[in-house]
Structures are given as structure tokens and as C-alpha cells.
Design a protein around this motif. Structure first.
Motif, PDB file in Angstrom:
ATOM      1  N   TYR A  35      -9.540  -4.164 -11.154  1.00 32.67           N
ATOM      2  CA  TYR A  35      -8.222  -3.805 -11.686  1.00 32.67           C
ATOM      3  C   TYR A  35      -7.078  -4.393 -10.858  1.00 32.67           C
ATOM      4  O   TYR A  35      -6.767  -5.551 -10.989  1.00 32.67           O
ATOM      5  CB  TYR A  35      -8.133  -2.284 -11.850  1.00 32.67           C
ATOM      6  N   CYS A  36      -6.502  -3.630  -9.938  1.00 36.64           N
ATOM      7  CA  CYS A  36      -5.190  -4.064  -9.427  1.00 36.64           C
ATOM      8  C   CYS A  36      -5.306  -4.975  -8.204  1.00 36.64           C
ATOM      9  O   CYS A  36      -6.376  -5.235  -7.672  1.00 36.64           O
ATOM     10  CB  CYS A  36      -4.301  -2.860  -9.133  1.00 36.64           C
ATOM     11  N   GLY A  37      -4.147  -5.441  -7.751  1.00 35.92           N
ATOM     12  CA  GLY A  37      -4.076  -6.416  -6.674  1.00 35.92           C
ATOM     13  C   GLY A  37      -4.329  -5.870  -5.284  1.00 35.92           C
ATOM     14  O   GLY A  37      -4.285  -6.620  -4.313  1.00 35.92           O
ATOM     15  N   VAL A  38      -4.595  -4.562  -5.160  1.00 31.19           N
ATOM     16  CA  VAL A  38      -4.969  -4.045  -3.840  1.00 31.19           C
ATOM     17  C   VAL A  38      -6.292  -4.684  -3.414  1.00 31.19           C
ATOM     18  O   VAL A  38      -6.503  -4.998  -2.252  1.00 31.19           O
ATOM     19  CB  VAL A  38      -5.085  -2.499  -3.862  1.00 31.19           C
ATOM     20  N   GLY A  39      -7.180  -4.903  -4.399  1.00 33.33           N
ATOM     21  CA  GLY A  39      -8.438  -5.587  -4.102  1.00 33.33           C
ATOM     22  C   GLY A  39      -9.418  -4.711  -3.348  1.00 33.33           C
ATOM     23  O   GLY A  39     -10.025  -5.148  -2.363  1.00 33.33           O
ATOM     24  N   CYS A  40      -9.602  -3.486  -3.798  1.00 28.56           N
ATOM     25  CA  CYS A  40     -10.525  -2.587  -3.098  1.00 28.56           C
ATOM     26  C   CYS A  40     -11.938  -3.130  -3.182  1.00 28.56           C
ATOM     27  O   CYS A  40     -12.397  -3.549  -4.242  1.00 28.56           O
ATOM     28  CB  CYS A  40     -10.482  -1.203  -3.742  1.00 28.56           C
ATOM     29  N   LYS A  67      -9.508   4.391 -11.191  1.00 26.74           N
ATOM     30  CA  LYS A  67     -10.010   3.247 -11.978  1.00 26.74           C
ATOM     31  C   LYS A  67     -11.174   2.569 -11.252  1.00 26.74           C
ATOM     32  O   LYS A  67     -12.181   2.221 -11.850  1.00 26.74           O
ATOM     33  CB  LYS A  67      -8.880   2.229 -12.228  1.00 26.74           C
ATOM     34  N   GLY A  68     -11.017   2.372  -9.955  1.00 32.01           N
ATOM     35  CA  GLY A  68     -12.073   1.705  -9.202  1.00 32.01           C
ATOM     36  C   GLY A  68     -13.346   2.527  -9.160  1.00 32.01           C
ATOM     37  O   GLY A  68     -14.446   1.998  -9.248  1.00 32.01           O
ATOM     38  N   ARG A  69     -13.216   3.847  -9.028  1.00 27.99           N
ATOM     39  CA  ARG A  69     -14.412   4.677  -8.878  1.00 27.99           C
ATOM     40  C   ARG A  69     -15.053   5.031 -10.215  1.00 27.99           C
ATOM     41  O   ARG A  69     -16.274   5.157 -10.311  1.00 27.99           O
ATOM     42  CB  ARG A  69     -14.070   5.965  -8.103  1.00 27.99           C
ATOM     43  N   PRO A 115      -2.773   2.518  -6.577  1.00 31.28           N
ATOM     44  CA  PRO A 115      -2.861   3.849  -5.959  1.00 31.28           C
ATOM     45  C   PRO A 115      -3.350   3.860  -4.515  1.00 31.28           C
ATOM     46  O   PRO A 115      -2.893   4.690  -3.725  1.00 31.28           O
ATOM     47  CB  PRO A 115      -3.842   4.588  -6.874  1.00 31.28           C
ATOM     48  N   VAL A 116      -4.292   3.002  -4.164  1.00 35.05           N
ATOM     49  CA  VAL A 116      -4.792   3.045  -2.783  1.00 35.05           C
ATOM     50  C   VAL A 116      -3.689   2.623  -1.809  1.00 35.05           C
ATOM     51  O   VAL A 116      -3.552   3.189  -0.718  1.00 35.05           O
ATOM     52  CB  VAL A 116      -6.061   2.178  -2.645  1.00 35.05           C
ATOM     53  N   PHE A 117      -2.893   1.670  -2.208  1.00 34.71           N
ATOM     54  CA  PHE A 117      -1.739   1.295  -1.373  1.00 34.71           C
ATOM     55  C   PHE A 117      -0.695   2.421  -1.409  1.00 34.71           C
ATOM     56  O   PHE A 117      -0.057   2.729  -0.394  1.00 34.71           O
ATOM     57  CB  PHE A 117      -1.144  -0.023  -1.885  1.00 34.71           C
TER      58      PHE A 117
HETATM   59  S1  SF4 Z   1      -9.602   1.044  -6.847  1.00 37.37           S
HETATM   60 FE1  SF4 Z   1      -7.550   1.371  -7.674  1.00 37.37          FE
HETATM   61  S2  SF4 Z   1      -6.155   0.743  -6.020  1.00 37.37           S
HETATM   62 FE2  SF4 Z   1      -8.175  -0.151  -5.575  1.00 37.37          FE
HETATM   63  S3  SF4 Z   1      -8.100  -2.202  -6.502  1.00 37.37           S
HETATM   64 FE3  SF4 Z   1      -9.038  -0.807  -7.996  1.00 37.37          FE
HETATM   65  S4  SF4 Z   1      -7.284  -0.190  -9.270  1.00 37.37           S
HETATM   66 FE4  SF4 Z   1      -6.435  -1.020  -7.370  1.00 37.37          FE
END
Ligand code: SF4
Ligand code: SF4
Ligand code: FES
Length: 985
Positions: free
Chosen positions: A237-242, A274-276, A476-478
Motif C-alpha cells: 500500500y503506502c509509501g512508508v514501505g513497511c 492495511k498491511g496486517r 499510519p505507521v509514520f
Molecule cells: S502497513 Fe500501513 S503504513 Fe505500512 S506501508 Fe502498509 S499501508 Fe503504509
């Protein structure tokens, strides 16, 4: 530094370290812990980690005792072991451990049971105990997280993880004495308590008392505990790149974890919802498993010929246009306790349909297609791309590459379009994301990426200024890291028309009228200059043309700007003084700033503020455009944009062209020196584009003018779409190529802080679907461009050849936390922050660019009295293709809504869940209301994920002159209660 001995080994540790930290850092990981967890505040109350220290009369808790020079520690002394047995025996008195009495001891189910078995403690059978099992809130019916508090051992990790890592505070310890239990908010309702479903509690719980629902619904407990394999990947998903670990059983991903809490990864073990939980879309029944060809294409001899209908029916199908679908009624969204009146839960259930069927590909959409072989599909694509090039030239073709795809895939795509088809018409969704940031940063600093790191913002910034970024929902993580920074004392300033979570927490919230950001930033700078707060030494040494900016902002004092922005002048002054005082101020922004028709100017005015105060080039003073998609940075870095090759090297430069021609084995003249068209220019009648290849994008929902885009795509001569699903765009294609999801590929991705990370393939694509890279390599070869890559690593080997700032990158070096580029040499450790000495401009200085305030293109008036803003929701992603096919996420936000301020709703006579019609100067659509104080009076917020109420039917497609970004964040609308009958598709 202290030198101690642990179990006979000499260990050196900082004197501030605990015995546990010192041992773990030395690789001795077996001191048992229950209440302790990396990065959580130490409470030291479970006592299982007690160790013997020579010369000490009593055992010491390893998690809470500092090391000392000369200390001699025995972690498994008889006394320590006896103590552990006692602790475990006590905890087992209220734990359902009968299965551990007999054969179950061979298969402990969780961390806690592993200790029970390791120390040989036998539980008392349930029937012989005096104490009952524990209770607690259960989250009944929750689609993602539930509790079975009978297995809770009250370690409180979950409470601290929620409070201290995610900074949400949903969980708490309730009651006292033997009744003590873990509770969810005040009344057991996670919504009311502000839960974000991040699953941090699931991650840290040592007993599984807090657990994920989805794996248990589909797999046996043993399979969940012992997957066939666990594979490291990057969140899609997002640019945090988890970084995430994909657990695989029966060749599907059964769950996602993220264990690397002690590594320097972007997420350090956390994820968001979203990531989990958003990992099940690749298994959705809608997945394309065979190529599709539009009926009407027939093969005659060795040529494909169109024998189907012509005219408007050429690409038609049995579906409503997005415009028509916008007019239908929708069910109300589920109740939200925050900012909403609580309504009856069964409202959704009253609808006699599976809510996900509203987004699932309707069966009728497949009707215009037949299944095809790969040979048929690829030969047709190659023939038509080749024919259009031959008949009309390369610029009659264009491709949308994908910020969801890897660097390697984007590289091969742009290589194919440039070298095989001779056009630079290559772009991707960066155009609708941070293109204005890139234009402004290029203009001022000749750079295209963030200067700093997320860790830097979390740990070192004294002031964090966030403009137009709803970080806790979009990244969200950021967002959690920013909240932690505030917890350690950093000051937070948020400039946003909405009262987002961070705005509500901010020390200063500058709630301006949408589109008035230039006035706000210029007024802050005006005040800084008037008070002499600018960093004169930095300006003199590191910048040019400050005088022009000083002159341009002088007249726009906070008093003047207050009338434009609606923000009280004193608040602007206070924010300006805080920003300038720093001493380390980090500057963050996202689409709230960039998605405007003057987005480049908006970002320029923010950069002026940043440069005036010298808030860049120092650890803690980071410049961070927070990137949207997980590889929007990388797709641009590897040249999937119309003006540049990799490393942002101009396509207009013949010397650069010669270098790529040599590596690609083509004649230099076959590469065009003309810059290509951008996403928003391609979809125009005057673009001259007749044929397109789209990989993983869905412009019929994301284009700034959907109704026009839908007609434009219908009129194309040839359209190939390469995707996971038959999307709203793919349904108009001639050929649909089934590609691979994030879990089905190996490749690299660049996050918002320039970190190149390696994802590994966990499972095979379903059916006959192929890896995206394999599709592009074969097509490239069919188009006559020698493309010899067998693996993604082969592609990376070529990328580093032509990309000086990535030259030291290898797959081996990327394992673990990845590398932040520039990585110019094989021994470079990467670059956590940039510009400490100079900017990458010709003379090394940054350029101030004066920017005058101009009002938004469209202002509210008597006919259209509301300002509409668009954006993301926590549970969804862009055009909803993936998240609306993820069971847990979709249940949280199954339907489109418009957020309206309670006072406006009252005036309009609409209540929560009522249908309203939104009308702009371009179009209208029907959606349901969510009454919310997150929007200011006179403003409404529409999420852009829903095809049945597509926000971009209404938005203003006027473009930024530099970056060709549309005015997506600000248009005038009117709202009225809608009288339409519910129509079930
Ligand atoms: S887990 Fe959430 S915050 Fe981390 S990259 Fe995925 S969408 Fe972004
Ligand atoms: S639910 Fe799990 S993490 Fe929370 S206190 Fe109980 S055992 Fe510990
Ligand atoms: S882990 Fe050390 S006291 Fe609990």
C-alpha cells in the motif's frame, strides 16, 4: 562502556543498557520475558526474567537492571530456574492449560506455553483449581481482531503497545485484584475507543488471547502456527514501505506478521490495518487467471483482424458508466462512534446482498471477452503496438506504468516503450500525487526525493510541520511515529482544512480555507522576516535570490492573510515563530498540498519557508514529501516518467541518450529526444495517442475528469490492460493480461525516505496468470528489443549500470533493512539524510522562487456553496481495486460517504446515513452522509475509492501549468437531499 560476563561470555555494553539488552545485543536471546517487549516501556512486573548476579543477595530482573563493569551474570542458575517455575505455576493457575498436561506438551501453542514446556511446569487440571479463568472484552463479531481473555496472563504488553507504539490507547487494565482484566475502551466498543485495527496488540500478545480472525476462519490452528514457509515482502500500500512477513500454507498467504522490531526497518515491527489485514485480495474470486481478448478480434493467417462492431459499440459492454452509477442510491455506511451519532448496526444487514458484491466484478463485465492463450494475447498486443507505431509514429502510443509494481518492472516497461516503440509517453500515478512536489523541488533544489528519514523525524525533530497530510490515515505507521515524537516533546504544527487526528493533537492547528496555503505560508514567512527570525547565515551561504522572496511576502502580513485563509493572525504568528525557532524543524507534506492546479506554487512557498529558516541539511531538519504508493518514488527513480531516464537524467540530452542506447543495444536515433506526454495530457483529444498499454492503473476512477476519461478510453484504437482484476478500465480493453500481486513477485521498492527494499516471492500467481516481469520481458522481445532478463536481479544489474546513485546496490546488500540511496559504491552504507554541505544544483545553492497568492480556481458561491475536498480513508486504497476485495478492510468501510459538518447537515435537513446529491459545475453523484466534525463548516470531504460514487466525477480538471496536476482538492459543490430509489446491481 561496561564489560560484563554473561554465562561465561564476555559482553561489552553501554552502561545505560540493561542486562537483557546487553545479552540480546550479543545474540543471547534466551532469557525468558513476558512483560518486557522490545520498544515498550519496561514495567518489570512479571519476574520471569530474573537472573543471578554474582555478589548480589537476590535475583535481579534482567529487563530492568542496568549492566555494570565486572558484573558476572548467570541466566539459567538453579535459583533463576526455580523462580521461573514459580512464576509460570502461578500464571497457569488461571490459564486453560489442560492440553499441556498430556500430549500437548510437544506442541506449545504460543510464547507463554513454550516457557511452560521449557521449564517443565505441569498445570493443575482445570477441575481441581480454585480460581476461575479470566474474562475481558471480546470484540464479538469483529471481522479482524477478537479476544479470548481466558488465556490472558495480564502481561499488559497489548495495553502498552497500543498506548506507546501506536499512541491510540484503546486498551486498558480494568477492575482490581482477582477480577483484573483487559478492557476495550469504556464500554467494550473499539470504534468508540478510537481503535484503528492496526493489530499491534495481536503482534505483542504472548498467548494469543488477542488474535486475528481471518487465518482461523480458513486454516487449522496447527497450520496457522506452523506455516509451510515465511517470506519477507514489502507492504503493497503506502509509501512508508513497511516490511512484512508473508506466512504461506497451501500455496496461499494465510497471515501477515512483521517481526523485525529491533531492525532499522521503516516500520520496526508495526503495520497499520492495511498491511496486517489487507493481504487477502490476491485470493479474491475475481482474480484474472487467463488472458482475455475482446470478442471481435479474429486471427486470419498470421494477422489479427477486428471483425466486431465499430462506432460507439466498439468497446461497449453491459455495464453502467461511472457517471450513471454515480446517480444510483447507496446503502449507508456502518456506524462510527467518532463524530457520528451511533445508529443501529443491522442497517447494513437489512440490505439483501453481500456488500462486497457491489465492488466485485459483475459477471456481465466478462461478456465482451473470450479467454485466450498467452500466445494469442501477446501476439495481438505486439501486433497492434507495432502497427500503430509504424502507421502513426511512436508518439501515437503511450503507457501508464505502475507505482504498485517493482523498480525492475517499471524499468523494463520504460525500456520497452523507449527503445522498442520510440516514445517517451510513459507516466504513472505520480502525476496525480507528488508531481507538483517534484516540479517545485527540482526548481529550487534540483532534487526529486525526500532529504531525510522517518526515524529522524521521530527521534530528532524539535518541531514537526505537517501541511496537507492526513498521516495517521494515509501513512499510519509514520503517523504513529509522529505521535511518539510529540510524546517525547516535539512540537506539532498542522496546516489542514480538516481537523484530522494529528490536527486535533497538534500544538497549533492552522485550519485554513482550502487552496489558501500560499497565503498561509507567505504570511508565516512575512512575519519571520519582519521579526528577523530567518536564518541569515544559511541564506547567505546556501541559497540564492532570497531578496525576491522577501520582497514578495512583505505585504502579506498575517493580518492580511487572516482574511484570505480564515486562520487568526495570532495563530499564524505563533506557528511562524515556533517553526523558525526549531532548532530542528522537519517539514512534511502530501496530497493536500500537491493536488491543486497551483500545486507547484504551493510547494514552492513551503520550500521558501523551509529554506528561509535553514530547516534542511541537518539531522532532524528533514524535508519530506510523504509519498503515496509503495513504489511511486521508485517508479520515478527508474524513469517511468516522460522527461527522464533513470536517476532523473533528461531524455533531451544526446549524451545521456547515447549511454542508454549502448546499454540497450539500439541505435541512439531510435530513442526520442522529445519529452513525452504526462498522464493528464495523454487522456486528451489533442494528445494524438491512439493506442495504450496500462499496467496496474485504473484511470477510469483516478482520472481528474472521469466522465471524459471514460469516453476517451472508449475511443482508443487499441487498449491493452495488464492487471489483477477486470477493473473499470480493463473492461474497455482489447486485451487483458493477468499479472501478479505483490505476494507473487520478487523485486525492489523504494519508500518515501529513498530506501530501496527487497521483496521476495511467496506464492505463484493463480492459474495461468504470470509474473509482471515475465509478461513485460516477453512482450519486449516480441517487439524486437533484445530483453534477456531471466530474473529481477538481472534487471537490477542493468539498472545499477545506468543509475549512478544506485551503483552500489545488489540484492544481497538489500536483505534486511534495505539501503537508502544514494548508494554510489559497493561499500557505501547508503545515505540517511542529504544536503548537509551543498544542494545538487550547478553552484550547490538552493534557489528561492517567489510565489504570489492566487485564489483557488473555483470558489464557493450562492449556487455551489460548499468546498469539496477529496482523499483517502484509513481502510481503503486509491481506486479500491485491492482494498475493496480485502474482506476485513471492506467490512470497515463498505460504502461511499461524504463527510459533512453537523451544523451544515442540520441546515440541509439531512441526518447521518441519509442519501444526498452532490453537484459541481461538471457533474453530480449520489452518496450517503457521514456527519463529522473533522470537516469545517462549509466544507465536505469525499473519499475517492468508490466507483459507485466517484469523487472525480465532480472535481475540477484544470491543470497545474508545470506538473499538469489537476485541482483534485478543491472544487465548489452544492448538496441536496437525494430522492432516488435503491437500485441493486
Ligand atoms: S502497513 Fe500501513 S503504513 Fe505500512 S506501508 Fe502498509 S499501508 Fe503504509
Ligand atoms: S491480552 Fe495478551 S498482551 Fe494483553 S495482557 Fe493479556 S496476555 Fe498480555
Ligand atoms: S520480563 Fe522482566 S519482569 Fe517481566
Amino acid at each position: 562502556m561496561a564489560i560484563l560476563t554473561v554465562n561465561g561470555r564476555s559482553v561489552t555494553a553501554d552502561a545505560e543498557r540493561t542486562i537483557l539488552e546487553a545479552a540480546r545485543a550479543a545474540g543471547m536471546l534466551d532469557i525468558p520475558t513476558l512483560c518486557w517487549y522490545p520498544q515498550l516501556p519496561t514495567v518489570g512486573n512479571c519476574r520471569i526474567c530474573l537472573v543471578s548476579v554474582e555478589g548480589q543477595g537476590k535475583l535481579l530482573p534482567a529487563c530492568a537492571s542496568k549492566v555494570a563493569d565486572g558484573m558476572v551474570v548467570h541466566t539459567e542458575s538453579p535459583a533463576a530456574i526455580e523462580n521461573r517455575k514459580g512464576v509460570l505455576r502461578l500464571l497457569l493457575e488461571r490459564y486453560p492449560g489442560d492440553h499441556l498436561i498430556n500430549g500437548g506438551r510437544a506442541q506449545p501453542r504460543n510464547e507463554f506455553e513454550q516457557y511452560v514446556v521449557r521449564y517443565g511446569v505441569m498445570p493443575t487440571p482445570l477441575a481441581q483449581r480454585d480460581l476461575s479463568l479470566r474474562h475481558g472484552d471480546e470484540r464479538p463479531g469483529d471481522p479482524m481482531i477478537r479476544h479470548d481473555m481466558s488465556t490472558c496472563i495480564l502481561c499488559t504488553r497489548c495495553v502498552r503497545a497500543c498506548e506507546d507504539i501506536q499512541v491510540v490507547g484503546v486498551l486498558d487494565v480494568g477492575q482490581r485484584g482477582e477480577h483484573t482484566e483487559i478492557i476495550v475502551g469504556a464500554d467494550g466498543d473499539p470504534d468508540a475507543a478510537g481503535c484503528t485495527w492496526c493489530g499491534e496488540c495481536v503482534r505483542v500478545c504472548p498467548t494469543g488471547a488477542i488474535f486475528e480472525v481471518m487465518p482461523r476462519e480458513r486454516f487449522a490452528p496447527e497450520q496457522v502456527r506452523h506455516p509451510d514457509r515465511v517470506v519477507r515482502s514489502v507492504c503493497p500500500y503506502c509509501g512508508v514501505g513497511c516490511q512484512v512477513d508473508l506466512h504461506v500454507a497451501r500455496e496461499v498467504v494465510l497471515r501477515v506478521t512483521s517481526p523485525d522490531i529491533e531492525l532499522d526497518t521503516p516500520n520496526q515491527g508495526s503495520t497499520c490495518v492495511k498491511g496486517r489485514f489487507g493481504y487477502d485480495f490476491p485470493q479474491h474470486r475475481d482474480r484474472l487467471t487467463r488472458p482475455l481478448i475482446r470478442r471481435g478480434w479474429t486471427r486470419e493467417g498470421d494477422r489479427w483482424v477486428w471483425r466486431g462492431p465499430t462506432g460507439p459499440d466498439r468497446r461497449g459492454g453491459p455495464w453502467r458508466s461511472i457517471e450513471d452509477e454515480g446517480q444510483t442510491a447507496k446503502p449507508a455506511g456502518p456506524p462510527r462512534s467518532v463524530g457520528k451519532a451511533v445508529r443501529d448496526l443491522p442497517l447494513l444487514e437489512r440490505l439483501d446482498l453481500d456488500i462486497r458484491d457491489r465492488v466485485a466484478t459483475p459477471a456481465a463485465w466478462y461478456a465482451p471477452f473470450r479467454e485466450a492463450t498467452w500466445e494469442e494475447a501477446l501476439s495481438l498486443v505486439a501486433q497492434e503496438l507495432g502497427r500503430l507505431r509504424q502507421q502513426h509514429g511512436g508518439d501515437a502510443l503511450a503507457c501508464f506504468s505502475s507505482a504498485k509494481c517493482s523498480n525492475e518492472e517499471n524499468y523494463v516497461m520504460m525500456r520497452m516503450f523507449r527503445a522498442a516503440l520510440g516514445t517517451n509517453n510513459i507516466d504513472h500515478c505520480t502525476r496525480l500525487c507528488h508531481s507538483t512536489s517534484v516540479a517545485a523541488m527540482q526548481r529550487a533544489l534540483n532534487t526529486s526525493a525526500a532529504s531525510g528519514s522517518m526515524r529522524e523525524v521521530e527521534h530528532a525533530a524539535d518541531v514537526i510541520f505537517i501541511a496537507g497530510a492526513n498521516t495517521t490515515e494515509s501513512h499510519p505507521v509514520f503517523g504513529a511515529a509522529i505521535k511518539r515524537a510529540q510524546g517525547r516533546g516535539a512540537k506539532l504544527i498542522v496546516a489542514d482544512p480538516r481537523r484530522t487526528e494529528l490536527a486535533a493533537r497538534a500544538d497549533i492547528h492552522l485550519q485554513m480555507q482550502p487552496g489558501t496555503d500560499v497565503a498561509l505560508f507567505n504570511a508565516m514567512l512575512s512575519h519571520i522576516v519582519a521579526e528577523g527570525l530567518e536564518d541569515r547565515a544559511f541564506i547567505a551561504r546556501r541559497t540564492r535570490e532570497f531578496d525576491k522572496v522577501r520582497a514578495s511576502v512583505r505585504a502579506l502580513s498575517p493580518d492580511v492573510a487572516a482574511k484570505i485563509t480564515g486562520v487568526p493572525a495570532d495563530r499564524m504568528r505563533q506557528a511562524a515563530e515556533l517553526y523558525a525557532a526549531g532548532p530542528r524543524t522537519s517539514t512534511l507534506w502530501a496530497m493536500g498540498l500537491t493536488q491543486h492546479a497551483n500545486g507547484t506554487d504551493l510547494v514552492s512557498s513551503l520550500l521558501n519557508l523551509m529554506l528561509s529558516c535553514g530547516m534542511i541539511g541537518r539531522w532532524g531538519a528533514a524535508m519530506m514529501p510523504v509519498r503515496g504508493q509503495n513504489n511511486v518514488q521508485g517508479a520515478s527513480d527508474v524513469g517511468a516518467i516522460p522527461f527522464v531516464y533513470t536517476d532523473y537524467r533528461s531524455v533531451k540530452d544526446p549524451r545521456v541518450r547515447a549511454e542508454y542506447a549502448r546499454v540497450w543495444g539500439v541505435a541512439p536515433e531510435s530513442l526520442s529526444l522529445r519529452e513525452g506526454l504526462m498522464v493528464t495530457e495523454i487522456v486528451k483529444p489533442e494528445s494524438g495517442v491512439r493506442g495504450m498499454y496500462i499496467m496496474g492503473e485504473n484511470p477510469i476512477i483516478s482520472d481528474p475528469d472521469i466522465a471524459h476519461a471514460e469516453r476517451w478510453f472508449q475511443a482508443l484504437e487499441f487498449l491493452a490492460v495488464h492487471d489483477l482484476f477486470l477493473t473499470e478500465t480493463a473492461r474497455y480493453a482489447d486485451v487483458v493480461l493477468p499479472g501478479s500481486s505483490f505476494a507473487e513477485k520478487t523485486g525492489t521498492f523504494v519508500n518515501t525516505e529513498r530506501r530501496i527494499q527487497l521483496a521476495h516471492q511467496a506464492v505463484a500467481p493463480p492459474g495461468e496468470a504470470r509474473s509482471d516481469l515475465a509478461i513485460l520481458v516477453e512482450l519486449s522481445n516480441r517487439l524486437g528489443l533484445e530483453t534477456p532478463f531471466q530474473t529481477a536481479a538481472d534487471v537490477m544489474a542493468e539498472i545499477v549500470q545506468v543509475t549512478p546513485s544506485w551503483r552500489g546496490v545488489t540484492y544481497d546488500r538489500l536483505e534486511g533493512a534495505g539501503l537508502q540511496y544514494p548508494v554510489p559504491t559497493a561499500d557505501s552504507p547508503g545515505t540517511a539524510f542529504l544536503f548537509d554541505a551543498r544542494f545538487p544544483t550547478a553552484d550547490g545553492t538552493a534557489l528561492f522562487v517567489p510565489v504570489e497568492y492566487a485564489p483557488p480556481v473555483e470558489l464557493p458561491d450562492a449556487e455551489y456553496p460548499f468546498v469539496m475536498n477529496t482523499g483517502r480513508q484509513l481502510y481503503h486504497w486509491h481506486t479500491g481495486t485491492m482494498t475493496r476485495r480485502s474482506a476485513g478492510l471492506d467490512q470497515r468501510e463498505p460504502t461511499p460517504v461524504v463527510e459533512i459538518h453537523p451544523a451544515d447537515a442540520q441546515q440541509l435537513g439531512v441526518a447521518d446515513g441519509d442519501l444526498v446529491r452532490l453537484t459541481s459545475r461538471r457533474n453530480s453523484m449520489v452518496t450517503s452522509c457521514r456527519i463529522s466534525e473533522r470537516v469545517a463548516r462549509g466544507q465536505v470531504f469525499v473519499p475517492f475509492h468508490f466507483r459507485e460514487a466517484a469523487a472525480n466525477l465532480l472535481t475540477n480538471p484544470v491543470l497545474d501549468p508545470y506538473a499538469k496536476m489537476a485541482e483534485l482538492k478543491c472544487c465548489a459543490v452544492r448538496i441536496a437531499a437525494a430522492a432516488v430509489a435503491v437500485v441493486a446491481d
